[in-house]
Design a protein around this motif. Structure first.
Motif, PDB file in Angstrom:
ATOM      1  N   ASN A  67      36.898  56.199  38.803  1.00  0.00           N
ATOM      2  CA  ASN A  67      36.771  57.629  38.587  1.00  0.00           C
ATOM      3  C   ASN A  67      36.459  58.409  39.858  1.00  0.00           C
ATOM      4  OD1 ASN A  67      37.292  57.449  35.805  1.00  0.00           O
ATOM      5  ND2 ASN A  67      35.188  56.827  35.435  1.00  0.00           N
ATOM      6  N   ASP A  68      35.736  57.808  40.790  1.00  0.00           N
ATOM      7  CA  ASP A  68      35.372  58.533  42.005  1.00  0.00           C
ATOM      8  C   ASP A  68      36.577  58.853  42.891  1.00  0.00           C
ATOM      9  OD1 ASP A  68      35.560  55.795  42.354  1.00  0.00           O
ATOM     10  OD2 ASP A  68      34.103  55.730  43.987  1.00  0.00           O
ATOM     11  N   ILE A  69      37.576  57.962  42.909  1.00  0.00           N
ATOM     12  CA  ILE A  69      38.773  58.223  43.712  1.00  0.00           C
ATOM     13  C   ILE A  69      40.008  58.436  42.846  1.00  0.00           C
ATOM     14  CG2 ILE A  69      37.977  57.129  45.831  1.00  0.00           C
ATOM     15  CD1 ILE A  69      39.402  54.600  45.008  1.00  0.00           C
ATOM     16  N   GLN A  70      39.820  58.492  41.547  1.00  0.00           N
ATOM     17  CA  GLN A  70      40.852  58.788  40.555  1.00  0.00           C
ATOM     18  C   GLN A  70      42.080  57.889  40.676  1.00  0.00           C
ATOM     19  OE1 GLN A  70      41.547  63.022  40.540  1.00  0.00           O
ATOM     20  NE2 GLN A  70      39.767  63.314  39.243  1.00  0.00           N
ATOM     21  N   ILE A  71      41.835  56.592  40.475  1.00  0.00           N
ATOM     22  CA  ILE A  71      42.917  55.609  40.467  1.00  0.00           C
ATOM     23  C   ILE A  71      42.822  54.789  39.194  1.00  0.00           C
ATOM     24  CG2 ILE A  71      43.811  53.510  41.551  1.00  0.00           C
ATOM     25  CD1 ILE A  71      43.060  54.658  44.233  1.00  0.00           C
ATOM     26  N   ILE A  72      43.956  54.619  38.524  1.00  0.00           N
ATOM     27  CA  ILE A  72      44.084  53.738  37.372  1.00  0.00           C
ATOM     28  C   ILE A  72      44.781  52.477  37.860  1.00  0.00           C
ATOM     29  CG2 ILE A  72      45.145  53.401  35.108  1.00  0.00           C
ATOM     30  CD1 ILE A  72      43.170  55.585  34.879  1.00  0.00           C
ATOM     31  N   ASP A  73      44.190  51.330  37.599  1.00  0.00           N
ATOM     32  CA  ASP A  73      44.747  50.061  38.052  1.00  0.00           C
ATOM     33  C   ASP A  73      45.156  49.239  36.832  1.00  0.00           C
ATOM     34  OD1 ASP A  73      45.518  48.195  39.901  1.00  0.00           O
ATOM     35  OD2 ASP A  73      43.524  47.330  40.153  1.00  0.00           O
ATOM     36  N   ILE A  74      46.456  49.199  36.542  1.00  0.00           N
ATOM     37  CA  ILE A  74      46.985  48.470  35.388  1.00  0.00           C
ATOM     38  C   ILE A  74      46.912  46.981  35.698  1.00  0.00           C
ATOM     39  CG2 ILE A  74      48.948  48.135  33.837  1.00  0.00           C
ATOM     40  CD1 ILE A  74      47.768  50.994  33.798  1.00  0.00           C
ATOM     41  N   GLN A  75      46.123  46.231  34.907  1.00  0.00           N
ATOM     42  CA  GLN A  75      45.900  44.820  35.166  1.00  0.00           C
ATOM     43  C   GLN A  75      46.813  43.909  34.346  1.00  0.00           C
ATOM     44  OE1 GLN A  75      43.814  43.625  37.459  1.00  0.00           O
ATOM     45  NE2 GLN A  75      43.088  45.638  38.061  1.00  0.00           N
ATOM     46  N   GLU A  76      46.895  44.149  33.020  1.00  0.00           N
ATOM     47  CA  GLU A  76      47.675  43.280  32.149  1.00  0.00           C
ATOM     48  C   GLU A  76      48.273  44.064  30.995  1.00  0.00           C
ATOM     49  OE1 GLU A  76      46.201  39.434  30.947  1.00  0.00           O
ATOM     50  OE2 GLU A  76      44.530  39.614  32.354  1.00  0.00           O
ATOM     51  N   VAL A  77      49.396  43.571  30.483  1.00  0.00           N
ATOM     52  CA  VAL A  77      50.032  44.100  29.277  1.00  0.00           C
ATOM     53  C   VAL A  77      50.249  42.899  28.370  1.00  0.00           C
ATOM     54  CG1 VAL A  77      52.029  45.278  28.312  1.00  0.00           C
ATOM     55  CG2 VAL A  77      51.166  45.937  30.566  1.00  0.00           C
ATOM     56  N   LYS A  78      49.534  42.871  27.243  1.00  0.00           N
ATOM     57  CA  LYS A  78      49.581  41.708  26.357  1.00  0.00           C
ATOM     58  C   LYS A  78      49.943  42.124  24.943  1.00  0.00           C
ATOM     59  CE  LYS A  78      46.144  38.734  28.475  1.00  0.00           C
ATOM     60  NZ  LYS A  78      44.935  37.970  28.167  1.00  0.00           N
ATOM     61  N   LYS A  79      50.637  41.222  24.258  1.00  0.00           N
ATOM     62  CA  LYS A  79      50.895  41.438  22.836  1.00  0.00           C
ATOM     63  C   LYS A  79      49.604  41.144  22.080  1.00  0.00           C
ATOM     64  CE  LYS A  79      54.189  40.813  19.248  1.00  0.00           C
ATOM     65  NZ  LYS A  79      55.533  40.430  18.917  1.00  0.00           N
ATOM     66  N   ARG A  80      49.301  41.963  21.109  1.00  0.00           N
ATOM     67  CA  ARG A  80      48.052  41.846  20.357  1.00  0.00           C
ATOM     68  C   ARG A  80      48.053  40.566  19.534  1.00  0.00           C
ATOM     69  NH1 ARG A  80      43.995  41.639  17.603  1.00  0.00           N
ATOM     70  NH2 ARG A  80      42.752  43.258  16.644  1.00  0.00           N
ATOM     71  N   ASP A  81      47.013  39.740  19.745  1.00  0.00           N
ATOM     72  CA  ASP A  81      46.792  38.561  18.928  1.00  0.00           C
ATOM     73  C   ASP A  81      45.298  38.215  18.986  1.00  0.00           C
ATOM     74  OD1 ASP A  81      46.387  37.338  21.398  1.00  0.00           O
ATOM     75  OD2 ASP A  81      48.141  36.064  21.298  1.00  0.00           O
ATOM     76  N   GLY A  82      44.935  37.083  18.497  1.00  0.00           N
ATOM     77  CA  GLY A  82      43.523  36.698  18.458  1.00  0.00           C
ATOM     78  C   GLY A  82      42.902  36.455  19.818  1.00  0.00           C
ATOM     79  N   ASN A  83      43.700  36.238  20.832  1.00  0.00           N
ATOM     80  CA  ASN A  83      43.188  35.964  22.182  1.00  0.00           C
ATOM     81  C   ASN A  83      43.300  37.141  23.141  1.00  0.00           C
ATOM     82  OD1 ASN A  83      42.617  33.289  21.479  1.00  0.00           O
ATOM     83  ND2 ASN A  83      44.738  32.691  21.863  1.00  0.00           N
ATOM     84  N   THR A  84      43.732  38.287  22.670  1.00  0.00           N
ATOM     85  CA  THR A  84      43.933  39.430  23.553  1.00  0.00           C
ATOM     86  C   THR A  84      42.626  39.924  24.148  1.00  0.00           C
ATOM     87  OG1 THR A  84      45.840  40.082  22.264  1.00  0.00           O
ATOM     88  CG2 THR A  84      44.935  41.725  23.732  1.00  0.00           C
ATOM     89  N   TYR A  85      41.574  39.964  23.347  1.00  0.00           N
ATOM     90  CA  TYR A  85      40.282  40.440  23.858  1.00  0.00           C
ATOM     91  C   TYR A  85      39.405  39.276  24.128  1.00  0.00           C
ATOM     92  CZ  TYR A  85      42.057  44.895  22.288  1.00  0.00           C
ATOM     93  OH  TYR A  85      42.840  45.997  22.088  1.00  0.00           O
TER      94      TYR A  85
END
Length: 85
Positions: A67-85
């Motif tokens: 938030n201090d330098i206003q950058i969003i860093d996309i880390q992963e894109v996963k299909k929702r399943d029991g191991n996503t979180y």
């Protein structure tokens, strides 16, 4: 306005999605993150490796926000399943 940066891993994960409309939906949803405070379907995560998640259908975009330098860093894109979180 936040700048959006993609990690290599996240780019590869999006490229592997075979359904073109889903891939386009994910990319459009990520573009809305440039205005993070008003972005929809974003939830702050607790006790997780990444700070936030964006819900797009059956997929979850995991990202960090500086938030201090206003950058969003996309880390992963996963299909929702029991191991996503």
């Amino acid at each position: 306005m936040y700048n959006i940066q993609w990690q290599r891993k996240a780019r590869k994960q999006v490229a592997k999605i075979t359904d073109k409309t889903t891939r386009i939906d994910i990319e459009e949803a990520i573009s809305t993150l440039s205005d993070l405070p008003t972005a929809k379907n974003v939830k702050a995560l607790t006790n997780h490796k990444y700070g936030y998640r964006l819900r797009v259908g059956n997929y979850r975009v995991l990202f960090d926000a500086q938030n201090d330098i206003q950058i969003i860093d996309i880390q992963e894109v996963k299909k929702r399943d029991g191991n996503t979180y």
